[in-house]
Design a protein around this motif. Structure first.
Motif, short mmCIF file in Angstrom:
data_model
loop_
_atom_site.label_atom_id
_atom_site.label_comp_id
_atom_site.label_asym_id
_atom_site.label_seq_id
_atom_site.Cartn_x
_atom_site.Cartn_y
_atom_site.Cartn_z
N THR A 51 97.55 59.88 84.79
CA THR A 51 98.32 59.52 83.60
C THR A 51 99.74 59.11 83.98
OG1 THR A 51 97.01 61.03 82.23
CG2 THR A 51 99.10 60.31 81.33
N LEU A 52 100.32 59.82 84.94
CA LEU A 52 101.68 59.52 85.37
C LEU A 52 101.77 58.29 86.28
CD1 LEU A 52 103.01 63.12 86.13
CD2 LEU A 52 104.09 61.50 84.56
N PHE A 53 100.79 58.14 87.18
CA PHE A 53 100.89 57.14 88.23
C PHE A 53 99.89 56.00 88.13
CE2 PHE A 53 102.94 60.91 89.90
CZ PHE A 53 104.12 60.39 90.42
N GLY A 54 98.94 56.10 87.20
CA GLY A 54 98.02 55.01 86.95
C GLY A 54 96.98 54.79 88.01
N TYR A 193 106.98 72.56 80.67
CA TYR A 193 106.52 71.55 79.71
C TYR A 193 105.13 71.90 79.18
CZ TYR A 193 110.30 68.71 81.63
OH TYR A 193 111.53 68.25 82.03
N PHE A 194 104.87 71.51 77.94
CA PHE A 194 103.55 71.61 77.34
C PHE A 194 102.99 70.19 77.30
CE2 PHE A 194 105.05 75.44 74.59
CZ PHE A 194 105.00 76.25 75.71
N THR A 195 101.87 69.97 77.99
CA THR A 195 101.35 68.60 78.15
C THR A 195 99.86 68.50 77.85
OG1 THR A 195 100.82 68.89 80.50
CG2 THR A 195 103.06 68.15 79.97
N SER A 196 99.43 67.28 77.64
CA SER A 196 98.01 66.95 77.58
C SER A 196 97.83 65.63 78.30
CB SER A 196 97.53 66.82 76.13
OG SER A 196 96.24 66.22 76.10
N ALA A 197 97.22 65.68 79.48
CA ALA A 197 96.98 64.45 80.23
C ALA A 197 96.04 63.53 79.45
CB ALA A 197 96.38 64.79 81.59
N GLU A 198 95.11 64.14 78.72
CA GLU A 198 94.12 63.36 77.96
C GLU A 198 94.77 62.63 76.78
OE1 GLU A 198 90.05 64.14 75.36
OE2 GLU A 198 90.69 65.63 76.84
#
Length: 224
Positions: A51-54, A193-198
């Motif tokens: 998600t960050l780097f494609g 951080y609270f994240t969701s890669a999806e």
């Protein structure tokens, strides 16, 4: 944010499972600026990287805990849509997951040697990004990893991934209460951080913080 990760430049460089080979590469790159992703198996580490780097460059393992090598990637930054050529190439490291029970003793021992080699020799201009499952935070293996990390001096971000899986307000409230506790216990953790890669929740904030870290390290090296 003017600066952003130039996802099209993300490139796989090396996959290393040999501690001697890894040590030599790290010693040859003592001032490399970058970040490392580490967490328990199956917390969404590869999905966060992608998600960050494609480019879907981090492979999502079908058998959690089986990836036992350190993968090294390079990338560059953009500014207002253009790749910044006068900045160095940055690196990120995809470290094998910890805390998976279904691996052999031999495999586990090699993981320990490889990880120790990495942390003892990696450039101090490396940000540690510890990813945990928001549904199962601060597990015993997470605590053990942070006790290991305590012996070093790396700035660390903590990402509680899969936040979208917490459906109940009570679950989110419990996670929020854990935040100051961990900040006090793990003093090397600078940001949480609270994240969701999806769903990409929180990812933009993480990217901005990562870029800020990289540019700060670049300025530090230039001033030395």
């Amino acid at each position: 944010m003017a600066f952003e990760i130039a996802r099209e430049t993300s490139t796989f460089r090396y996959g290393m499972s040999n501690p001697e080979q890894l040590e030599q590469w790290l010693k040859d790159n003592p001032s490399a600026i970058g970040l490392s992703f580490v967490g328990r198996s199956n917390v969404g580490k590869s999905s966060t990287i992608n998600t960050l780097f494609g480019n879907k460059i981090a492979k999502v393992s079908k058998t959690p805990g089986r990836t036992r090598e350190i993968n090294i990637f390079s990338f560059k930054l953009k500014n207002d849509g253009k790749i910044v050529e006068d900045l160095p190439e940055f690196y990120f490291y995809d470290l094998p997951g910890y805390g998976h029970a279904e691996v052999s003793k031999e495999m586990s021992k090699n993981w320990e040697i490889l990880m120790t080699t990495f942390f003892q020799n990696i450039s101090l201009h490396t940000l540690m990004v510890n990813i945990q499952d928001a549904r199962h935070p601060n597990q015993k293996s997470d605590q053990e990893f942070h006790q290991f990390l305590k012996g070093f001096n790396f700035e660390t971000f903590l990402l509680f991934n899969k936040i979208d899986k917490l459906k109940k307000q009570k679950e989110r409230a419990a996670l929020n209460k854990l935040k100051p506790v961990l900040s006090k216990e793990f003093k090397w953790v600078r940001q949480i951080y609270f994240t969701s890669a999806e769903k990409k929740d929180g990812i933009a904030q993480v990217e901005e913080a990562i870029i800020s870290y990289l540019l700060r390290q670049r300025e530090l090296l230039e001033s030395m």
